[in-house]
Write a protein that holds these residues in place. Structure first.
Motif, PDB file in Angstrom:
ATOM      1  N   THR A  41       0.840  -1.206   0.000  1.00 21.14           N
ATOM      2  CA  THR A  41       0.000   0.000   0.000  1.00 21.14           C
ATOM      3  C   THR A  41       0.866   1.244   0.000  1.00 21.14           C
ATOM      4  O   THR A  41       0.614   2.207  -0.748  1.00 21.14           O
ATOM      5  N   ARG A  42       1.913   1.259   0.832  1.00 19.98           N
ATOM      6  CA  ARG A  42       2.798   2.429   0.901  1.00 19.98           C
ATOM      7  C   ARG A  42       3.493   2.687  -0.436  1.00 19.98           C
ATOM      8  O   ARG A  42       3.553   3.830  -0.915  1.00 19.98           O
ATOM      9  N   LEU A  43       3.983   1.625  -1.062  1.00 21.16           N
ATOM     10  CA  LEU A  43       4.725   1.792  -2.316  1.00 21.16           C
ATOM     11  C   LEU A  43       3.795   2.154  -3.473  1.00 21.16           C
ATOM     12  O   LEU A  43       4.147   2.981  -4.329  1.00 21.16           O
ATOM     13  N   PHE A  44       2.591   1.531  -3.534  1.00 22.36           N
ATOM     14  CA  PHE A  44       1.631   1.903  -4.587  1.00 22.36           C
ATOM     15  C   PHE A  44       1.223   3.366  -4.452  1.00 22.36           C
ATOM     16  O   PHE A  44       1.107   4.087  -5.443  1.00 22.36           O
ATOM     17  N   GLU A  45       1.013   3.816  -3.217  1.00 25.98           N
ATOM     18  CA  GLU A  45       0.624   5.214  -3.021  1.00 25.98           C
ATOM     19  C   GLU A  45       1.763   6.146  -3.386  1.00 25.98           C
ATOM     20  O   GLU A  45       1.540   7.223  -3.963  1.00 25.98           O
ATOM     21  N   ALA A  46       2.992   5.735  -3.093  1.00 24.60           N
ATOM     22  CA  ALA A  46       4.136   6.563  -3.489  1.00 24.60           C
ATOM     23  C   ALA A  46       4.301   6.607  -4.999  1.00 24.60           C
ATOM     24  O   ALA A  46       4.738   7.628  -5.560  1.00 24.60           O
ATOM     25  N   GLY A  47       3.954   5.526  -5.677  1.00 24.99           N
ATOM     26  CA  GLY A  47       4.048   5.496  -7.136  1.00 24.99           C
ATOM     27  C   GLY A  47       2.868   6.117  -7.849  1.00 24.99           C
ATOM     28  O   GLY A  47       2.833   6.128  -9.088  1.00 24.99           O
ATOM     29  N   GLY A  48       1.840   6.592  -7.128  1.00 24.59           N
ATOM     30  CA  GLY A  48       0.687   7.247  -7.753  1.00 24.59           C
ATOM     31  C   GLY A  48      -0.409   6.302  -8.203  1.00 24.59           C
ATOM     32  O   GLY A  48      -1.395   6.757  -8.803  1.00 24.59           O
ATOM     33  N   ASP A  49      -0.289   5.013  -7.916  1.00 19.37           N
ATOM     34  CA  ASP A  49      -1.317   4.036  -8.294  1.00 19.37           C
ATOM     35  C   ASP A  49      -2.270   3.877  -7.104  1.00 19.37           C
ATOM     36  O   ASP A  49      -2.144   2.955  -6.291  1.00 19.37           O
ATOM     37  N   LEU A  50      -3.256   4.803  -7.026  1.00 21.30           N
ATOM     38  CA  LEU A  50      -4.108   4.852  -5.845  1.00 21.30           C
ATOM     39  C   LEU A  50      -5.104   3.694  -5.815  1.00 21.30           C
ATOM     40  O   LEU A  50      -5.459   3.208  -4.732  1.00 21.30           O
ATOM     41  N   LYS A  51      -5.595   3.249  -6.971  1.00 21.02           N
ATOM     42  CA  LYS A  51      -6.533   2.130  -6.982  1.00 21.02           C
ATOM     43  C   LYS A  51      -5.868   0.862  -6.470  1.00 21.02           C
ATOM     44  O   LYS A  51      -6.453   0.105  -5.688  1.00 21.02           O
ATOM     45  N   SER A  52      -4.635   0.618  -6.909  1.00 20.46           N
ATOM     46  CA  SER A  52      -3.931  -0.568  -6.408  1.00 20.46           C
ATOM     47  C   SER A  52      -3.626  -0.422  -4.932  1.00 20.46           C
ATOM     48  O   SER A  52      -3.668  -1.406  -4.178  1.00 20.46           O
ATOM     49  N   ALA A  53      -3.324   0.806  -4.481  1.00 23.03           N
ATOM     50  CA  ALA A  53      -3.081   1.024  -3.057  1.00 23.03           C
ATOM     51  C   ALA A  53      -4.334   0.725  -2.251  1.00 23.03           C
ATOM     52  O   ALA A  53      -4.269   0.110  -1.173  1.00 23.03           O
ATOM     53  N   LEU A  54      -5.525   1.150  -2.755  1.00 23.01           N
ATOM     54  CA  LEU A  54      -6.770   0.839  -2.068  1.00 23.01           C
ATOM     55  C   LEU A  54      -7.028  -0.659  -2.051  1.00 23.01           C
ATOM     56  O   LEU A  54      -7.488  -1.206  -1.038  1.00 23.01           O
ATOM     57  N   ARG A  55      -6.700  -1.335  -3.150  1.00 20.37           N
ATOM     58  CA  ARG A  55      -6.916  -2.785  -3.203  1.00 20.37           C
ATOM     59  C   ARG A  55      -6.073  -3.499  -2.149  1.00 20.37           C
ATOM     60  O   ARG A  55      -6.581  -4.371  -1.420  1.00 20.37           O
ATOM     61  N   THR A  56      -4.813  -3.143  -2.026  1.00 23.28           N
ATOM     62  CA  THR A  56      -3.951  -3.818  -1.055  1.00 23.28           C
ATOM     63  C   THR A  56      -4.308  -3.416   0.373  1.00 23.28           C
ATOM     64  O   THR A  56      -4.193  -4.229   1.297  1.00 23.28           O
ATOM     65  N   ALA A  57      -4.774  -2.167   0.570  1.00 26.18           N
ATOM     66  CA  ALA A  57      -5.188  -1.763   1.911  1.00 26.18           C
ATOM     67  C   ALA A  57      -6.411  -2.559   2.349  1.00 26.18           C
ATOM     68  O   ALA A  57      -6.516  -2.979   3.512  1.00 26.18           O
ATOM     69  N   LEU A  58      -7.359  -2.770   1.427  1.00 25.93           N
ATOM     70  CA  LEU A  58      -8.541  -3.578   1.760  1.00 25.93           C
ATOM     71  C   LEU A  58      -8.153  -5.033   1.983  1.00 25.93           C
ATOM     72  O   LEU A  58      -8.726  -5.703   2.854  1.00 25.93           O
ATOM     73  N   ALA A  59      -7.213  -5.537   1.165  1.00 28.25           N
ATOM     74  CA  ALA A  59      -6.787  -6.928   1.341  1.00 28.25           C
ATOM     75  C   ALA A  59      -6.095  -7.121   2.684  1.00 28.25           C
ATOM     76  O   ALA A  59      -6.216  -8.176   3.316  1.00 28.25           O
ATOM     77  N   GLY A  60      -5.362  -6.094   3.131  1.00 29.21           N
ATOM     78  CA  GLY A  60      -4.685  -6.178   4.424  1.00 29.21           C
ATOM     79  C   GLY A  60      -5.523  -5.701   5.585  1.00 29.21           C
ATOM     80  O   GLY A  60      -5.008  -5.614   6.715  1.00 29.21           O
ATOM     81  N   GLN A  61      -6.821  -5.360   5.327  1.00 28.79           N
ATOM     82  CA  GLN A  61      -7.751  -4.908   6.362  1.00 28.79           C
ATOM     83  C   GLN A  61      -7.219  -3.695   7.108  1.00 28.79           C
ATOM     84  O   GLN A  61      -7.404  -3.541   8.325  1.00 28.79           O
ATOM     85  N   ASP A  62      -6.567  -2.822   6.366  1.00 30.20           N
ATOM     86  CA  ASP A  62      -6.084  -1.561   6.923  1.00 30.20           C
ATOM     87  C   ASP A  62      -7.161  -0.508   6.640  1.00 30.20           C
ATOM     88  O   ASP A  62      -7.090   0.221   5.639  1.00 30.20           O
TER      89      ASP A  62
END
Length: 567
Positions: free
Chosen positions: A278-299
């Motif tokens: 989530t941290r790396l996707f958000e740093a790379g500007g891929d917000l949808k993928s960051a949301l996907r991994t945050a939901l998968a990790g229950q963050d």
């Protein structure tokens, strides 16, 4: 695209033509389906996959059930054909006279232009019939190519044509042809010289029907010389991907150090490192993928922050696709969309919470049904009372009474219908099978009409109670023989009905009744009546009000039925 996918694609085209009932447009996709099925060499329909088999059977049966168009009668088509022939013969001399000078000036080598035969008139009905036969034949070929012999024979029987064997598909060579097998083209020296061609004068000239002599082309202007292109600079070489070492964590650290944050995030995601992903996707500007991994990790904290970056119309579908129902619930509550909130509770089978949400969304019918599914009968009765109140305020007393009768509250339903005019309330009670209450109302209104000495009202209620004889006599005493006439006819008292029709000077009715009675004298009197119908006597105000109430009852009856069905 495989053969099955091509069949499905052609079935979509066939269904569009089928919806328009266009037999000509149905032939193209049917032929394409035959071409797609033949190379598959199917022994039966079971050899097809489930999706293709279901779509093929459903669509072909719909095509095969199309009604056969009727052929036009020969007598109706003959005048049109004769008119077309006469018009063609009349136009032939004029065309011949106009083409004669052109033929004379064409020279000896020109062939005389033959008059084009007139196109025969096309009968649309006959053409549609032939297209239907072609479609049934193609349906039989499709069933045969799919391996269904019985359905194929049935389709060929509908078309009335004998099935013909399918042409064999050209066999493809298994090995690709070598380049050396191609015939070599001749070089420039082996080509035929232009001098060997016959001179232009020896060629046959164009006929008189041609477009005339060819115009000479103007000389083509010379193209300016193109300057030399500037030399392209050398492209900078892309830095090669460094060789990664160590386990996946070390490789992810190396990718992050090289600035390839999204590659590093994917590596973390594959190894269930959702927080770092989530941290790396958000740093790379891929917000949808960051949301996907945050939901998968229950963050949920990171997910709430990332949800705010999405467009409003994408938040709901994205969270629902990810299965984040808690965040989706928070999103709908923030929007005050309590109907969607209730839908989520119903999906979780929490019907009591769903009923509260529906009640807050003012969806009373859905709230009552949810309370009933939760077996909370006091709350369901409370919501039913609110429904009845809302329907009464809206003027739909029949709908309100229907809700009460459905739960056995007959007395309350009668109280709801009581403020209505008596004829309307009587009709609504009969509709709701409140027969005893309706009869009691009618008897009470009948006594009231007798007390107030209103014969028309008394006759109306006698008719509603089913006392037809007393109603007919009362209408007669009230001077409304036009109302009594159908009642006497209903009772089978035809002499009395014929006499009243003659008194009312209703000529057609009197003639019909006297004819039925074989009364020659009465028939003669009836035929002597004037043709113009007599004006019926005017009704009193009470009767006019009863008629208006009856019409209003019928109208509200239909509207209330529609509202109940929509709920």
């Amino acid at each position: 695209m495989g053969p099955g996918q091509r069949v499905i694609a052609e079935l979509s085209v066939l269904e569009k033509a089928l919806s328009k009932n266009d037999f000509g447009a149905e032939k193209g996709p049917l032929e394409a389906i035959v071409r797609s099925l033949r190379p598959m060499n199917l022994k039966s329909l079971d050899d097809l996959d489930l999706n293709t088999r279901g779509r093929l059977i459903t669509t072909l049966l719909r095509v095969q059930r199309q009604p056969k168009p009727a052929l036009p009668e020969e007598g109706a088509a003959a005048p049109e054909a004769a008119a077309t022939t006469e018009g063609t013969e009349a136009a032939a001399p004029a065309e011949a006279s106009s083409e004669a000078p052109a033929a004379e000036g064409a020279g000896e080598g020109a062939a005389p232009a033959e008059a084009a035969p007139a196109a025969p008139a096309v009968d649309p009905a006959k053409e549609k019939h032939g297209a239907w036969l072609d479609v049934m034949t193609l349906v039989g070929r499709v069933w045969r190519a799919a391996g269904d012999r019985e359905r194929s024979q049935a389709a060929f029987a509908l078309s009335g044509r004998e099935p013909t064997p399918e042409p064999e598909a050209p066999a493809r060579s298994e090995a690709p042809r070598e380049r050396s097998e191609r015939p070599e083209r001749g070089g420039p020296g082996e080509r035929r010289e232009r001098s060997e061609r016959p001179p232009r004068g020896d060629r046959p000239e164009r006929g008189a029907a041609g477009a005339g002599e060819r115009r000479e082309r103007p000389p083509r202007a010379e193209r300016p010389e193109r300057g030399e292109r500037p030399a392209r600079g050398e492209r900078p070489e892309r830095a090669p991907m460094p060789e990664l070492t160590g386990d996946w964590k070390e490789q992810a650290t190396q990718l992050e150090g090289l600035g390839r944050t999204r590659d590093a995030a994917r590596l973390h995601e594959r190894n269930n490192g959702f927080a770092d992903a989530t941290r790396l996707f958000e740093a790379g500007g891929d917000l949808k993928s960051a949301l996907r991994t945050a939901l998968a990790g229950q963050d949920n904290d990171a997910a709430r922050r990332l949800v705010g970056t999405l467009p409003p119309d994408q938040i709901g579908p994205t969270l629902e696709k990810a299965g984040a129902y808690e965040l989706l619930m928070e999103h709908y509550v923030a929007k005050a969309d309590f109907e969607k909130v209730a839908g989520l509770y119903e999906r979780a089978r929490q019907f009591d919470q769903a009923a509260l949400a529906y009640e807050r969304a003012n969806k009373l019918t859905l709230a009552r049904k949810a309370y009933e599914r939760a077996r909370d009968l006091p709350s369901a009765n409370r919501i039913r009372g609110l429904e009845v109140k809302a329907l009464v305020e809206r003027g739909d007393r029949l709908g309100a009474a229907t809700l009460l009768v459905a739960v056995g509250q007959r007395r309350e339903a009668v109280e709801v219908l009581s403020p209505l005019p008596p004829p309307k309330a009587f009709h609504f009670m009969q509709r709701l099978t409140l027969e005893d209450e309706a009869k009691e109302l009618a008897q009470r209104e009948l006594a009231r009409a007798e007390q107030e000495q209103k014969p028309a009202g008394r006759a109306r209620w006698l008719e509603l109670l089913g006392d037809t004889a007393a109603a007919a006599e009362t209408w007669t005493q009230a001077g409304r023989k036009d109302k009594a006439l159908p009642l006497y006819e209903k009772l089978g008292d035809l002499p009395r009905a014929a006499q009243i029709a003659e008194e009312l000077q209703q000529k057609d009715k009197a003639v019909a009744l006297y004819t039925q009675l074989n009364d020659s004298a009465g028939l003669e009197r009836a035929k002597a009546l004037p043709d113009a119908p007599a004006t019926p006597p005017a009704a009193d105000k009470s009767e006019a009000g009863d008629d208006a109430d009856g019409a209003a009852a019928t109208t509200e009856n239909a509207s209330s039925a529609g509202e109940q069905e929509s709920q």
